[in-house]
Design a protein around this motif. Structure first.
Motif, PDB file in Angstrom:
ATOM      1  N   UNK A  11      14.982 -29.150  16.599  1.00 13.60           N
ATOM      2  CA  UNK A  11      15.884 -29.617  17.660  1.00 13.60           C
ATOM      3  C   UNK A  11      16.526 -28.442  18.379  1.00 13.60           C
ATOM      4  N   UNK A  12      16.998 -27.468  17.593  1.00 10.32           N
ATOM      5  CA  UNK A  12      17.648 -26.305  18.187  1.00 10.32           C
ATOM      6  C   UNK A  12      16.665 -25.498  19.032  1.00 10.32           C
ATOM      7  N   UNK A  13      15.496 -25.210  18.492  1.00  8.39           N
ATOM      8  CA  UNK A  13      14.555 -24.336  19.204  1.00  8.39           C
ATOM      9  C   UNK A  13      13.976 -25.034  20.433  1.00  8.39           C
ATOM     10  N   UNK A  14      13.803 -26.348  20.371  1.00  6.26           N
ATOM     11  CA  UNK A  14      13.385 -27.072  21.579  1.00  6.26           C
ATOM     12  C   UNK A  14      14.417 -26.889  22.684  1.00  6.26           C
ATOM     13  N   UNK A  15      15.694 -26.938  22.317  1.00 12.22           N
ATOM     14  CA  UNK A  15      16.745 -26.743  23.324  1.00 12.22           C
ATOM     15  C   UNK A  15      16.777 -25.297  23.817  1.00 12.22           C
ATOM     16  N   UNK A  16      16.585 -24.347  22.914  1.00 15.71           N
ATOM     17  CA  UNK A  16      16.527 -22.942  23.346  1.00 15.71           C
ATOM     18  C   UNK A  16      15.365 -22.740  24.316  1.00 15.71           C
ATOM     19  N   UNK A  17      14.267 -23.412  24.047  1.00 10.97           N
ATOM     20  CA  UNK A  17      13.104 -23.318  24.941  1.00 10.97           C
ATOM     21  C   UNK A  17      13.441 -23.894  26.322  1.00 10.97           C
ATOM     22  N   UNK A  18      14.081 -25.062  26.340  1.00 14.84           N
ATOM     23  CA  UNK A  18      14.448 -25.658  27.629  1.00 14.84           C
ATOM     24  C   UNK A  18      15.405 -24.755  28.407  1.00 14.84           C
ATOM     25  N   UNK A  19      16.216 -23.994  27.665  1.00 17.95           N
ATOM     26  CA  UNK A  19      17.191 -23.108  28.306  1.00 17.95           C
ATOM     27  C   UNK A  19      16.606 -21.746  28.655  1.00 17.95           C
ATOM     28  N   UNK A  20      15.316 -21.566  28.412  1.00 14.02           N
ATOM     29  CA  UNK A  20      14.680 -20.289  28.750  1.00 14.02           C
ATOM     30  C   UNK A  20      14.987 -19.185  27.764  1.00 14.02           C
ATOM     31  N   UNK A  21      15.394 -19.564  26.538  1.00 15.46           N
ATOM     32  CA  UNK A  21      15.789 -18.573  25.538  1.00 15.46           C
ATOM     33  C   UNK A  21      14.778 -18.461  24.403  1.00 15.46           C
ATOM     34  N   UNK A  22      13.711 -19.246  24.440  1.00 13.45           N
ATOM     35  CA  UNK A  22      12.659 -19.201  23.416  1.00 13.45           C
ATOM     36  C   UNK A  22      11.319 -19.452  24.094  1.00 13.45           C
ATOM     37  N   UNK A  23      10.276 -18.892  23.541  1.00  7.38           N
ATOM     38  CA  UNK A  23       8.958 -18.989  24.182  1.00  7.38           C
ATOM     39  C   UNK A  23       8.205 -20.259  23.819  1.00  7.38           C
ATOM     40  N   UNK A  24       8.719 -21.027  22.832  1.00  2.51           N
ATOM     41  CA  UNK A  24       8.030 -22.253  22.423  1.00  2.51           C
ATOM     42  C   UNK A  24       9.074 -23.242  21.906  1.00  2.51           C
ATOM     43  N   UNK A  25       8.743 -24.532  21.868  1.00  2.96           N
ATOM     44  CA  UNK A  25       9.745 -25.555  21.558  1.00  2.96           C
ATOM     45  C   UNK A  25       9.831 -25.959  20.090  1.00  2.96           C
ATOM     46  N   UNK A  26       9.238 -25.192  19.198  1.00  2.00           N
ATOM     47  CA  UNK A  26       9.300 -25.557  17.779  1.00  2.00           C
ATOM     48  C   UNK A  26       9.431 -24.302  16.934  1.00  2.00           C
ATOM     49  N   UNK A  27       9.880 -24.518  15.687  1.00  2.00           N
ATOM     50  CA  UNK A  27      10.078 -23.417  14.737  1.00  2.00           C
ATOM     51  C   UNK A  27       9.600 -23.893  13.377  1.00  2.00           C
ATOM     52  N   UNK A  28       8.338 -23.650  13.076  1.00  2.00           N
ATOM     53  CA  UNK A  28       7.710 -24.277  11.914  1.00  2.00           C
ATOM     54  C   UNK A  28       7.605 -23.344  10.712  1.00  2.00           C
ATOM     55  N   UNK A  29       7.211 -22.076  10.966  1.00  2.00           N
ATOM     56  CA  UNK A  29       7.073 -21.111   9.868  1.00  2.00           C
ATOM     57  C   UNK A  29       7.157 -19.702  10.449  1.00  2.00           C
ATOM     58  N   UNK A  30       7.202 -18.711   9.592  1.00  2.00           N
ATOM     59  CA  UNK A  30       7.528 -17.355  10.043  1.00  2.00           C
ATOM     60  C   UNK A  30       6.439 -16.706  10.880  1.00  2.00           C
ATOM     61  N   UNK A  31       5.232 -17.265  10.893  1.00  2.00           N
ATOM     62  CA  UNK A  31       4.146 -16.674  11.696  1.00  2.00           C
ATOM     63  C   UNK A  31       3.658 -17.663  12.761  1.00  2.00           C
ATOM     64  N   UNK A  32       4.581 -18.474  13.266  1.00  2.00           N
ATOM     65  CA  UNK A  32       4.195 -19.483  14.253  1.00  2.00           C
ATOM     66  C   UNK A  32       4.240 -18.970  15.690  1.00  2.00           C
ATOM     67  N   UNK A  33       4.566 -17.686  15.875  1.00  2.00           N
ATOM     68  CA  UNK A  33       4.556 -17.102  17.215  1.00  2.00           C
ATOM     69  C   UNK A  33       5.866 -17.221  17.972  1.00  2.00           C
ATOM     70  N   UNK A  34       6.887 -17.796  17.347  1.00  2.00           N
ATOM     71  CA  UNK A  34       8.174 -17.931  18.022  1.00  2.00           C
ATOM     72  C   UNK A  34       8.792 -16.568  18.284  1.00  2.00           C
ATOM     73  N   UNK A  35       9.267 -16.386  19.504  1.00  2.00           N
ATOM     74  CA  UNK A  35      10.202 -15.292  19.732  1.00  2.00           C
ATOM     75  C   UNK A  35      11.291 -15.767  20.678  1.00  2.00           C
ATOM     76  N   UNK A  36      12.419 -15.159  20.545  1.00  2.00           N
ATOM     77  CA  UNK A  36      13.579 -15.514  21.363  1.00  2.00           C
ATOM     78  C   UNK A  36      13.762 -14.483  22.458  1.00  2.00           C
ATOM     79  N   UNK A  37      14.375 -14.939  23.527  1.00  2.00           N
ATOM     80  CA  UNK A  37      14.618 -14.086  24.686  1.00  2.00           C
ATOM     81  C   UNK A  37      16.104 -14.096  24.973  1.00  2.00           C
ATOM     82  N   UNK A  38      16.744 -12.931  24.854  1.00  2.00           N
ATOM     83  CA  UNK A  38      18.193 -12.795  25.092  1.00  2.00           C
ATOM     84  C   UNK A  38      19.027 -13.605  24.096  1.00  2.00           C
ATOM     85  N   UNK A  39      18.410 -14.011  23.005  1.00  2.00           N
ATOM     86  CA  UNK A  39      19.117 -14.841  22.024  1.00  2.00           C
ATOM     87  C   UNK A  39      18.814 -14.360  20.607  1.00  2.00           C
ATOM     88  N   UNK A  40      19.716 -14.695  19.705  1.00  2.00           N
ATOM     89  CA  UNK A  40      19.633 -14.323  18.297  1.00  2.00           C
ATOM     90  C   UNK A  40      20.111 -15.509  17.496  1.00  2.00           C
TER      91      UNK A  40
END
Ligand code: SF4
Length: 228
Positions: free
Chosen positions: A78-107
């Protein structure tokens, strides 16, 4: 924009080796299944972050399993989908540590990096772990805003910032710390809150867009194109 940051990398290694709270060391190992990380979970995101998303504590079968903050459970999605909609994440899900997620301007990180029994750290455990928040915030030199997910994360951040009397929590509440950071309250994206309608996607979007605005991020400074 992303940079590598040796200081943050070293800090992450230090956090992952922490054994300061004997009860929580036992708890993180007791709930672990095969292949679990079962160590403290460092923060994750962009070293150039202007927005920090702070939860209360690592989830026993989320971060404690995958070794990455807000990963592998419904709150994380839920959180990462919202970060994605806000332009702060490159994808809308966060499943495991090698799923390709990275954040933009966010921590994102938790105030308590190990999973406490019943999600309730003691005051001493919480305060001990806030030293890691201090270290990460010091290393995130562009940070402007901390979005606090839920009342207990808000209270932890207020106490960490020395805000007395402690400002009242609310969805959208704001407090400017003496150090110049803006604390921004947000209901926690737990299934309990999202299923009951206490927190809707629009409410989450409103807070994150406000965080972007307060952090001085240009509307065009997003990572959305990288998820195509
Ligand atoms: S909760 Fe924080 S301070 Fe305590 S052992 Fe885990 S990382 Fe260390």
């Amino acid at each position: 924009m992303r940079t590598t940051d040796p200081g943050l990398a070293r800090l992450s290694l230090q956090i992952a080796d922490c054994t300061a709270c004997p009860r929580l060391v036992a708890a993180r190992e007791a709930v672990a299944g095969p292949g679990y990380w079962a160590r403290p979970v460092p923060g994750f995101g962009d070293p150039d972050a202007r927005i920090h998303v702070l939860g209360l504590a690592t989830a026993p079968h989320g971060g404690n399993r995958h070794g990455r903050a807000f990963t592998g459970n419904r709150s994380a999605d839920t959180l990462v989908a919202a970060l994605h909609r806000a332009g702060l994440a490159n994808q809308p899900s966060s499943r495991h540590a090698r799923d390709g997620l990275h954040l933009h301007r966010a921590w994102m990180a938790s105030a308590v990096r190990c999973p406490p029994p019943e999600h309730r750290p003691t005051r001493a455990e919480r305060d001990a772990c806030l030293a890691w928040l201090t270290a990460e915030v010091a290393a995130l030199r562009e940070l402007r805003v901390i979005v606090c997910l839920g009342r207990t994360a808000w209270e932890a951040a207020c106490d960490w910032a020395g805000a007395h009397p402690r400002p009242r929590f609310g969805h959208g509440a704001e407090h400017r710390t003496d150090g110049g950071l803006l604390l921004l309250g947000c209901y926690h994206p737990s299934p309990q809150n999202t299923h009951s309608g206490r927190l809707t996607p629009a409410m989450l979007d409103d807070v994150l867009l406000r965080a972007r605005d307060r952090a001085g991020l240009d509307p065009l400074d997003t990572d959305l194109e990288e998820s195509a």
